[in-house]
Structures are given as structure tokens and as C-alpha cells.
Design a protein around this motif. Structure first.
Motif, PDB file in Angstrom:
ATOM      1  N   LEU A 124     -41.016 -48.420  20.944  1.00  0.00           N
ATOM      2  CA  LEU A 124     -40.630 -49.134  19.721  1.00  0.00           C
ATOM      3  C   LEU A 124     -39.621 -50.236  20.045  1.00  0.00           C
ATOM      4  CD1 LEU A 124     -40.894 -49.115  16.566  1.00  0.00           C
ATOM      5  CD2 LEU A 124     -38.833 -47.702  16.545  1.00  0.00           C
ATOM      6  N   MET A 125     -38.624 -49.915  20.867  1.00  0.00           N
ATOM      7  CA  MET A 125     -37.656 -50.921  21.289  1.00  0.00           C
ATOM      8  C   MET A 125     -38.324 -52.027  22.087  1.00  0.00           C
ATOM      9  SD  MET A 125     -34.143 -48.850  22.287  1.00  0.00           S
ATOM     10  CE  MET A 125     -34.928 -47.728  23.452  1.00  0.00           C
ATOM     11  N   ASN A 126     -39.209 -51.645  23.002  1.00  0.00           N
ATOM     12  CA  ASN A 126     -39.905 -52.643  23.817  1.00  0.00           C
ATOM     13  C   ASN A 126     -40.720 -53.599  22.956  1.00  0.00           C
ATOM     14  OD1 ASN A 126     -38.882 -51.705  26.176  1.00  0.00           O
ATOM     15  ND2 ASN A 126     -40.809 -51.006  27.048  1.00  0.00           N
ATOM     16  N   THR A 127     -41.346 -53.059  21.918  1.00  0.00           N
ATOM     17  CA  THR A 127     -42.144 -53.892  21.025  1.00  0.00           C
ATOM     18  C   THR A 127     -41.286 -54.959  20.361  1.00  0.00           C
ATOM     19  OG1 THR A 127     -43.655 -52.050  20.559  1.00  0.00           O
ATOM     20  CG2 THR A 127     -43.651 -53.880  19.009  1.00  0.00           C
ATOM     21  N   ARG A 128     -40.111 -54.559  19.902  1.00  0.00           N
ATOM     22  CA  ARG A 128     -39.224 -55.549  19.260  1.00  0.00           C
ATOM     23  C   ARG A 128     -38.754 -56.589  20.261  1.00  0.00           C
ATOM     24  NH1 ARG A 128     -37.267 -59.237  18.321  1.00  0.00           N
ATOM     25  NH2 ARG A 128     -35.597 -59.854  16.871  1.00  0.00           N
ATOM     26  N   PHE A 129     -38.499 -56.185  21.499  1.00  0.00           N
ATOM     27  CA  PHE A 129     -37.986 -57.123  22.496  1.00  0.00           C
ATOM     28  C   PHE A 129     -39.073 -58.068  23.009  1.00  0.00           C
ATOM     29  CE2 PHE A 129     -34.816 -53.520  23.434  1.00  0.00           C
ATOM     30  CZ  PHE A 129     -34.035 -53.931  22.368  1.00  0.00           C
ATOM     31  N   LEU A 132     -40.437 -60.606  17.736  1.00  0.00           N
ATOM     32  CA  LEU A 132     -40.348 -60.166  16.343  1.00  0.00           C
ATOM     33  C   LEU A 132     -41.716 -60.220  15.673  1.00  0.00           C
ATOM     34  CD1 LEU A 132     -38.621 -59.304  13.914  1.00  0.00           C
ATOM     35  CD2 LEU A 132     -38.183 -61.729  13.457  1.00  0.00           C
ATOM     36  N   ASN A 133     -42.546 -61.203  16.064  1.00  0.00           N
ATOM     37  CA  ASN A 133     -43.867 -61.330  15.444  1.00  0.00           C
ATOM     38  C   ASN A 133     -44.735 -60.103  15.723  1.00  0.00           C
ATOM     39  OD1 ASN A 133     -43.931 -62.069  18.183  1.00  0.00           O
ATOM     40  ND2 ASN A 133     -45.730 -63.380  17.913  1.00  0.00           N
ATOM     41  N   TYR A 134     -44.650 -59.538  16.923  1.00  0.00           N
ATOM     42  CA  TYR A 134     -45.409 -58.329  17.246  1.00  0.00           C
ATOM     43  C   TYR A 134     -44.940 -57.154  16.391  1.00  0.00           C
ATOM     44  CZ  TYR A 134     -47.613 -60.454  21.347  1.00  0.00           C
ATOM     45  OH  TYR A 134     -48.374 -61.242  22.175  1.00  0.00           O
ATOM     46  N   PHE A 135     -43.639 -57.031  16.277  1.00  0.00           N
ATOM     47  CA  PHE A 135     -43.057 -55.922  15.522  1.00  0.00           C
ATOM     48  C   PHE A 135     -43.455 -56.012  14.049  1.00  0.00           C
ATOM     49  CE2 PHE A 135     -39.782 -53.353  13.525  1.00  0.00           C
ATOM     50  CZ  PHE A 135     -39.650 -52.286  14.400  1.00  0.00           C
ATOM     51  N   VAL A 251     -48.423 -45.376  16.711  1.00  0.00           N
ATOM     52  CA  VAL A 251     -49.099 -46.642  16.989  1.00  0.00           C
ATOM     53  C   VAL A 251     -48.511 -47.350  18.203  1.00  0.00           C
ATOM     54  CG1 VAL A 251     -49.375 -49.006  16.130  1.00  0.00           C
ATOM     55  CG2 VAL A 251     -50.023 -47.071  14.694  1.00  0.00           C
ATOM     56  N   VAL A 252     -47.176 -47.392  18.311  1.00  0.00           N
ATOM     57  CA  VAL A 252     -46.571 -48.154  19.411  1.00  0.00           C
ATOM     58  C   VAL A 252     -46.918 -47.550  20.773  1.00  0.00           C
ATOM     59  CG1 VAL A 252     -44.688 -49.156  18.062  1.00  0.00           C
ATOM     60  CG2 VAL A 252     -44.363 -46.917  19.151  1.00  0.00           C
TER      61      VAL A 252
END
Length: 261
Positions: A124-129, A132-135, A251-252
Motif C-alpha cells: 500500500l505504501m509502495n503504491t502511493r510512492f 498519487l494517480n495510481y493510488f 488488491v494492492v
């Protein structure tokens, strides 16, 4: 209903700026939410009185959450896989030292709970980093799936999807959720294009929608098995962390396996 709306409004005010800003505040909130989620699972298992085991699991959870694939410890480096192996060895050792007062079943539960929560929040953290568009894309598709499944299911759902686990969900609702998710996912891509092709985004949207619903069913199955209504009470009117983030966490993990993020 008023309590649910008020809780959602307050949570949005607090969490939305953190999601947008990212960086260390997002890491802090992820660590906090993951720790609470682990406690929720242990509470359902009726293991909350084993504070020593909760403490040990929390330490390994935080190691798995460390925002790097490897952890530097003094002069040597340890990988996340080695952290998990060390956790396994420690839990099995405790079963011996406790003369089986701490059982193999308890060790297995702590291991699975810690790995699941730690891995999911790490991704989840990796997705945000990554961006932002992916998150936001993932969030919007999950929300669209939930809304579509609810309204389409209410209007057209007749056959139950999995009544033994979640009696209110219908096959029509599940299909409707995927349909609405596709509308939102494609629209998001057209407004804020990803590097991937439209066909890829359509595929990923379907994956998010399907596995988001599976994640929700997994959480429902766990709660039904342990005979609890909500995983926690941190969000009045909404339940706990696992009640709110069940789809997102599932999902992540899948999206990182598919290397979308």
C-alpha cells in the motif's frame, strides 16, 4: 446513518491531506493502521490477552513494513524473506519453551496474520510512492465496484453470490460492480492517462474489481468464522480497519504481483 456520515467526513479531512502529501506522514499512518489491523485480527482470535505474543508480532510487522526491500542491521543486511523465516523460527521456539501452552495453531495464526497485514500495508505504501494517480485510480475503482455492486444488486440481484459468507451479495451485484468499475477506470485513464495502453487499463480495472470483491469476501469469511460483526470499532458506524480496507489490502498485493505498480 448520521454517525457513519460524520465519521466518514472526519476521516476524510484527516486522511485525504496525508494521502495527497505522501512522504513520512503516509508512512506513519500506514504503520499505525497496520498495527491496529493486526490487533483486530488477534482480538477476533481471542489472543489479545497474550500481550507478549502481540508485542513480538508487532515488532516483526514493523520490520515487514520498513519502506525498503532490505533492512540494514548494524553491519549486515536482512531481507524481508529472512525476516519471515526468523519469525517462523522464533514462533516455533516459543512453542517448545512454553511447553505447548503456546500452540502450533496459535503460531500459525500469528504468522499468517502478520505476513498478510505487513505485506499488504507495505505494498500500500509502495503504491502511493509510485504515484498519487495510481493510488487514486485503485481507490476510485474499488469505490465504484462497491457502489455498483450495491445499487445493481438491489435492483437486479436475485441469485446469491456466496450466502454462507455474505448473504447480502448477489451475482448480479458482482457483475454490476465490475461494469461500473470499468466506466470509472476507463474515464480515469482518459482524463489522467497512464503509460499503459487502454487494453491494459481495462484488464487491470477488471482485476481490481474482482479481487476487491474477493478481499471483501475474505474479510467476511474471517469475521463469520470467529463470529464477530465488525473487526473493530476505530471508525464509529463503520467498524475497524479491516472492515474499511479489506478490498484495498487484497488488491494492492495482487497488483504488485502483476507488476502494475
Amino acid at each position: 446513518m448520521k454517525q457513519r456520515i460524520l465519521t466518514a467526513f472526519i476521516a476524510l479531512i484527516i486522511i485525504a491531506p496525508i494521502i495527497v502529501y505522501g512522504h513520512w506522514p503516509f508512512i506513519v499512518i500506514a504503520y499505525f493502521l497496520a498495527t491496529v489491523a493486526l490487533f483486530e485480527l488477534m482480538r477476533m482470535y481471542h489472543a489479545e490477552k497474550g500481550w507478549l505474543y502481540l508485542l513480538i508480532s508487532t515488532v516483526f510487522l514493523w520490520l515487514l513494513l520498513f519502506p525498503s526491500p532490505e533492512i540494514m542491521v548494524y553491519t549486515f543486511t536482512i531481507t524481508k524473506f529472512e525476516v519471515i523465516v526468523l519469525f517462523v523460527v522464533l514462533l516455533l521456539t516459543i512453542t517448545v519453551l512454553s511447553k505447548n501452552r503456546f500452540t502450533f495453531d496459535q503460531a500459525s495464526f500469528l504468522l499468517l496474520a502478520t505476513i498478510y497485514i505487513g505485506t499488504a500495508f507495505y505494498f500500500l505504501m509502495n503504491t502511493r510512492f509510485v504515484g498519487l494517480n495510481y493510488f487514486l485510480f485503485i481507490l476510485f475503482v474499488i469505490w465504484a465496484t462497491d457502489s455498483g455492486a450495491y445499487f445493481v444488486g438491489k435492483a437486479f440481484g436475485k441469485r446469491k453470490l456466496w450466502p454462507d459468507i455474505s448473504p447480502n451479495k448477489t451475482i448480479g451485484g458482482a457483475i454490476g460492480g465490475i461494469g461500473i468499475a470499468l466506466v470509472v477506470g476507463i474515464s480515469f485513464h482518459l482524463i489522467y492517462p497512464f503509460e499503459q495502453s487502454l487494453i491494459t487499463i481495462i484488464f487491470i480495472t477488471i482485476v481490481i474489481s474482482i479481487f476487491g470483491q474477493i478481499g471483501d469476501l475474505v474479510a467476511s469469511a474471517i469475521k463469520r468464522h470467529y463470529d464477530v460483526k465488525d473487526s473493530g470499532k476505530i471508525f464509529p458506524g463503520h467498524g475497524g480497519i479491516l472492515d474499511r480496507l479489506d478490498s484495498l489490502l487484497f488488491v494492492v498485493i495482487v497488483l504488485h504481483i502483476l507488476q502494475f505498480v
